[in-house]
Write a protein that holds these residues in place. Structure first.
Motif, PDB file in Angstrom:
ATOM      1  N   ILE A  46      73.748  43.071   6.461  1.00  0.00           N
ATOM      2  CA  ILE A  46      72.830  43.229   5.029  1.00  0.00           C
ATOM      3  C   ILE A  46      72.748  41.794   5.030  1.00  0.00           C
ATOM      4  O   ILE A  46      71.556  41.359   4.317  1.00  0.00           O
ATOM      5  N   GLU A  47      73.896  40.688   5.336  1.00  0.00           N
ATOM      6  CA  GLU A  47      73.389  39.421   4.916  1.00  0.00           C
ATOM      7  C   GLU A  47      71.802  38.715   5.528  1.00  0.00           C
ATOM      8  O   GLU A  47      71.307  38.340   4.544  1.00  0.00           O
ATOM      9  N   VAL A  48      71.462  39.395   6.273  1.00  0.00           N
ATOM     10  CA  VAL A  48      70.066  38.755   7.109  1.00  0.00           C
ATOM     11  C   VAL A  48      69.104  39.124   6.211  1.00  0.00           C
ATOM     12  O   VAL A  48      67.976  38.735   5.750  1.00  0.00           O
ATOM     13  N   GLU A  49      69.121  40.141   5.208  1.00  0.00           N
ATOM     14  CA  GLU A  49      68.324  40.594   3.854  1.00  0.00           C
ATOM     15  C   GLU A  49      67.911  39.232   2.802  1.00  0.00           C
ATOM     16  O   GLU A  49      66.569  39.173   2.580  1.00  0.00           O
ATOM     17  N   GLY A  50      69.085  38.416   3.307  1.00  0.00           N
ATOM     18  CA  GLY A  50      69.036  37.607   2.351  1.00  0.00           C
ATOM     19  C   GLY A  50      67.647  35.979   2.521  1.00  0.00           C
ATOM     20  O   GLY A  50      66.804  35.482   2.227  1.00  0.00           O
ATOM     21  N   LEU A  51      67.508  36.561   3.860  1.00  0.00           N
ATOM     22  CA  LEU A  51      66.406  36.001   4.452  1.00  0.00           C
ATOM     23  C   LEU A  51      65.427  35.688   4.502  1.00  0.00           C
ATOM     24  O   LEU A  51      64.428  34.792   4.412  1.00  0.00           O
ATOM     25  N   LEU A  52      64.729  37.514   4.142  1.00  0.00           N
ATOM     26  CA  LEU A  52      63.825  37.795   4.220  1.00  0.00           C
ATOM     27  C   LEU A  52      62.547  37.577   2.677  1.00  0.00           C
ATOM     28  O   LEU A  52      62.011  37.400   1.920  1.00  0.00           O
ATOM     29  N   LEU A  53      64.335  36.737   1.659  1.00  0.00           N
ATOM     30  CA  LEU A  53      63.699  36.888  -0.463  1.00  0.00           C
ATOM     31  C   LEU A  53      62.588  36.513  -0.375  1.00  0.00           C
ATOM     32  O   LEU A  53      61.644  36.041  -1.435  1.00  0.00           O
TER      33      LEU A  53
ATOM     34  N   VAL B 130      60.514  34.361   1.381  1.00  0.00           N
ATOM     35  CA  VAL B 130      59.164  34.804   2.830  1.00  0.00           C
ATOM     36  C   VAL B 130      58.010  35.716   1.607  1.00  0.00           C
ATOM     37  O   VAL B 130      57.421  35.843   1.807  1.00  0.00           O
ATOM     38  N   LEU B 131      59.444  36.858   1.460  1.00  0.00           N
ATOM     39  CA  LEU B 131      58.735  38.688   0.909  1.00  0.00           C
ATOM     40  C   LEU B 131      58.118  37.909  -0.910  1.00  0.00           C
ATOM     41  O   LEU B 131      57.152  38.624  -1.499  1.00  0.00           O
ATOM     42  N   SER B 132      59.308  37.067  -1.209  1.00  0.00           N
ATOM     43  CA  SER B 132      58.986  36.928  -2.864  1.00  0.00           C
ATOM     44  C   SER B 132      57.393  35.907  -3.197  1.00  0.00           C
ATOM     45  O   SER B 132      56.661  36.449  -3.894  1.00  0.00           O
ATOM     46  N   ASP B 133      57.392  34.356  -1.801  1.00  0.00           N
ATOM     47  CA  ASP B 133      56.906  33.953  -3.015  1.00  0.00           C
ATOM     48  C   ASP B 133      56.286  33.253  -0.942  1.00  0.00           C
ATOM     49  O   ASP B 133      55.399  32.062  -0.991  1.00  0.00           O
ATOM     50  N   PHE B 134      56.381  33.570  -0.549  1.00  0.00           N
ATOM     51  CA  PHE B 134      55.326  33.733   1.030  1.00  0.00           C
ATOM     52  C   PHE B 134      56.188  32.262   1.336  1.00  0.00           C
ATOM     53  O   PHE B 134      54.969  31.117   2.131  1.00  0.00           O
TER      54      PHE B 134
END
Length: 305
Positions: free
Chosen positions: A157-164, A166-170
């Motif tokens: 679940i910690e890896v999802e933080g890496l995506l935020l 990117v997914l929010s502001d690219f």
């Protein structure tokens, strides 16, 4: 820089179909909206229903490059985002020290001849030493890009933080270099087999589509498109049998890809009737666990050898 990925849901249906993917109305509409709204698309459903294939089809239909991040347990920032080429940095440090020692007027005392650490630090944290991984690669590309984040539910679940970010502001922040923002937003597809619940923070940033196994009519269409020369009668029998197998409590229910493999197997063996013997002889094309074979033989009442 923005790009019109699809002109409408109808356009998405037609172009995905031309790229080998038969999309239903819900899939075509959500695929169109993901491009029009520039929002990531989260695809959820059982393994083997065509989630990954949809991302590939978007890439083929639009001529965009596919960049894939295959998720797995233990995936970390270095494998998903970027890392520094430590071996090359070490060689640069050693080379810098050797140059300082051999420089004009060298006294052998490296304290005055070596480059100051601050200068060396700046010189080894540059583009030359940066190893980009899928997330950063997709962010930095100027050309149209489809970013596939495959099986995101397999990560911690910690890896999802890496995506935020990117997914929010690219954009991605590299402490040594600063913030790297996308000049052209990629078309982002995340897939999940729902082995665990994803965080609300990730879901909030995405459009959502659940993809299930196709109904019999659509699966026959897929087979006829993917397996030229497949007899209509055999296709109907195969789809009916696969449907029965999916109703059993198997370790791994047959995927669409395995239905296609089974159809190709029948053609290769010149089987024109999917009777009890044909099913039993070719079951290995569609079921890949011995316990599933045994259950299928029992439930479908196939003769044992």
């Amino acid at each position: 820089m923005s790009m019109t990925w699809f002109d409408s849901p109808t356009d998405a249906t037609a172009r995905l179909g031309a790229a080998g993917y038969l999309a239903d109305a819900a899939t075509a509409t959500t695929t169109f909206l993901a491009g029009a709204l520039e929002k990531p698309l989260l695809l959820e459903g059982p393994a083997g229903v065509g989630k990954t294939e949809l991302a590939k089809a978007v890439s083929r239909a639009t001529g965009a490059e596919l960049v894939r991040l295959q998720c797995y347990e233990g995936l970390d920032e270095a494998r998903a985002l970027y890392e520094w080429n430590y071996k090359k940095q070490l060689l640069a440090i050693q080379a810098s020290g050797a140059e300082a020692q051999a420089g004009p007027g060298s006294t052998g005392d490296g304290d005055h001849q070596s480059r100051p650490w601050e200068d060396l630090d700046r010189s080894i944290f540059t583009e030359e030493f940066l190893l980009t991984r899928p997330l950063l690669t997709a962010i930095r590309r100027d050309e149209p890009t489809v970013l596939l984040i495959d099986e995101v539910d397999k990560t911690d679940i910690e890896v999802e933080g890496l995506l935020l970010e990117v997914l929010s502001d690219f954009q991605v922040t590299i402490p040594e270099l600063g913030t790297v923002a996308a000049t052209r937003r990629p078309y982002v597809v995340l897939t999940s087999n729902a082995s665990r619940e994803l965080s609300e923070a990730v879901k909030r940033r995405c459009l959502y589509l659940h993809i299930d196994y196709p109904d019999a009519a659509r699966e026959r269409q897929i087979l006829q498109q993917q397996v030229p020369g497949l007899d209509d009668r055999i296709a109907e029998q195969l789809v009916a049998t696969v449907g029965r197998l999916r109703e059993l409590e198997l370790k791994k229910a047959p995927s669409i890809a395995e239905s296609v493999d089974w159809a190709r197997t029948l053609i290769a063996l010149e089987i024109r009737e999917l009777d009890e013997k044909a099913i039993k002889d070719t079951l290995g094309a569609v079921l890949k666990h011995q316990s599933d074979h045994e259950r299928a033989v029992k439930e479908l009442k196939l003769a044992r050898s």
